[in-house]
Design an enzyme around this catalytic site. Structure first.
Site, short mmCIF file in Angstrom:
data_model
loop_
_atom_site.label_atom_id
_atom_site.label_comp_id
_atom_site.label_asym_id
_atom_site.label_seq_id
_atom_site.Cartn_x
_atom_site.Cartn_y
_atom_site.Cartn_z
N SER A 161 -3.97 30.21 32.08
CA SER A 161 -4.75 31.21 32.55
C SER A 161 -4.75 31.43 34.10
O SER A 161 -4.78 30.35 34.83
CB SER A 161 -6.11 30.92 32.18
OG SER A 161 -7.07 32.01 32.51
N ASP A 180 -6.81 32.51 37.00
CA ASP A 180 -8.01 32.85 37.46
C ASP A 180 -8.18 32.85 38.67
O ASP A 180 -8.43 32.06 39.75
CB ASP A 180 -9.15 31.81 36.90
CG ASP A 180 -8.84 31.15 35.42
OD1 ASP A 180 -8.65 32.04 34.66
OD2 ASP A 180 -8.54 29.89 35.00
N SER A 235 -6.09 35.05 31.34
CA SER A 235 -6.39 35.34 32.83
C SER A 235 -7.61 36.01 33.02
O SER A 235 -8.05 37.07 32.07
CB SER A 235 -5.36 35.97 33.68
OG SER A 235 -3.96 35.24 33.67
#
Length: 429
Positions: free
Chosen positions: A333, A335, A295
């Protein structure tokens, strides 16, 4: 101040003084930043090349490092912490700023953003920590607000996270409210500690040690002379896609992959792919079913007079920088990005209409460019500032080797002569 609030603060401070795992928020030794090596990403920086170059912004860290060897849940090893970003500093913490948020991939958390998107305002700090301790940090902000008689104003804290379970006993819930309070109270302007500090202590970025990074840009006087700053908590990306200024660094730096010391493999099923340190860690990336997982949290601040919909446009330019560095917004992830403007917002009055300034859309391009430049540099600064770290289950993550990076950049003709750094302002004690 209410009596029970004073008692609350006293008990919190007392608890903090008893906590043995509090480490210094400064790196053990300084490492070169990108510009020192001649990697600039273009543009002119502010005096500290940090988000704190935006007037009024303050940043604080609490870093927790203790233990080694096998994980004993609740005991360690501990490699985590908290970072606080205060858009108007501690003195103006209740004064709102225009803000907006954006998620490239939503496998993560940033609390409080529903109201930011609805109302266009951010009040209070932006806190960053690890995935499992968002609740403790959120509780701390509310306690801090109670202490300041601002419980209503700061009632929806913004707390973001990235996952540090490779190096940290993440299910031990080691971040407590006093740690978050210390990050808040230690926030200051001036230079910002980077690398394995605060919320970035246990993070991994493109297969190297990651963490906290920051950078800033000054747009030209003709474009308004505004300052834009970025702070990242970098914990994303695969090694093979890692790119700097168009150079495929990850393809060239295949050695020094994460590995474990000793003879016993890590207990976590998520770490089955990690090889033993030695020849296996030098042979290139292991087969990682979670490649690109992690992340990245990015906070963008500016003193340009922008409205929430324009700040949304700024936040949506952040992924362009991540893509340039080799990120894909991978499935595992989170983001998530937040952008704010520190322009003055009129206080509520009996008058129904308030006037604020707004930069014309036709003049946003220099700020878009500044966002992409500063974000790339902040990501690389996070990696350059981070030394090799060994953590939970003796997993070792190597720091980005600066000499090898310089060699690769020179090979591809992408290294400039290191510029003379601007004189830095002294940090306030």
């Amino acid at each position: 101040m209410h009596t029970h609030h004073r008692h609350l603060l006293s008990s919190v401070v007392a608890s903090l003084l008893l906590l043995p795992m509090l480490a210094s928020a400064q790196a053990e030794r300084p490492r070169a930043r990108a510009r020192t090596l001649g990697i600039t990403f273009g543009g002119e920086t502010g005096p500290n090349n940090a988000i704190t170059d935006v007037p009024g912004v303050e940043v604080g860290h609490t870093t927790l490092i203790s233990g080694e060897g096998r994980i004993e849940r609740g005991k360690g090893p501990v490699r985590t912490g908290v970072t606080a970003v205060l858009p108007r500093g501690k003195k103006g913490v209740a004064e709102p700023v225009f803000a907006s948020s954006y998620a490239l991939n939503g496998n993560g958390e940033m609390t409080g953003t529903h109201w930011i998107q609805e109302g266009g305002h951010l009040q209070g700090p932006v806190m960053i920590t690890n995935t499992n301790d968002v609740g403790a940090v959120r509780e701390a902000v509310i306690s801090w607000a109670l202490e300041k008689d601002l419980a209503w104003d700061l009632g929806l804290p913004v707390v973001a996270e990235t996952w540090d379970g490779m190096l940290h006993d993440i299910y031990g819930f080691h971040v407590k409210p006093p740690h978050a309070l210390q990050a808040l109270e230690s926030a200051k302007s001036g230079p910002v500690a980077e690398g394995s500090v605060g919320g970035g202590t246990g993070m991994v970025c493109h297969g190297f040690k990651g963490g906290i990074g920051t950078a800033s840009r000054k747009v030209s006087v003709a474009a308004g002379g505004y300052t834009l700053g970025v702070l990242v908590q970098c914990n994303y990306g695969s090694r093979r896609l890692f790119t700097v200024e168009g150079v495929p660094v990850g393809e060239e730096l295949k050695d020094d992959m994460p590995c474990y010391l000793g003879t016993k493999k890590p207990d976590s099923p998520m770490m089955d792919w990690v090889p033993a340190c030695g020849p296996a860690s030098k042979a290139g990336p292991a087969a990682n079913p979670f490649e690109g997982a992690g992340s990245i949290i990015i906070v963008v601040g500016t003193d340009a007079p922008l409205l929430p919909h324009q700040l949304s446009r700024i936040a949506r330019r952040v992924p362009l920088a991540i893509a340039k560095m080799g990120g894909l917004g991978e499935n595992y992830s989170g983001d998530i990005f937040l952008a704010f403007s520190t322009q003055s917002i009129p206080s509520p009055t009996k008058t129904a209409v308030a006037s604020v300034s707004s930069l014309q859309n036709e003049h946003l391009n220099p700020l878009f460019e500044a966002t992409v430049q500063a974000t790339q540099e902040a990501i690389l600064n996070a990696m350059l500032a981070s030394d090799t770290m060994t953590g939970a289950d003796s997993i070792r993550v190597f720091g980005l080797p600066q000499d090898k990076l310089v060699k690769v950049m020179k090979k591809h003709g992408r290294l400039t002569a290191p510029p003379k750094p601007p004189p830095a302002r002294k940090a306030r004690p």
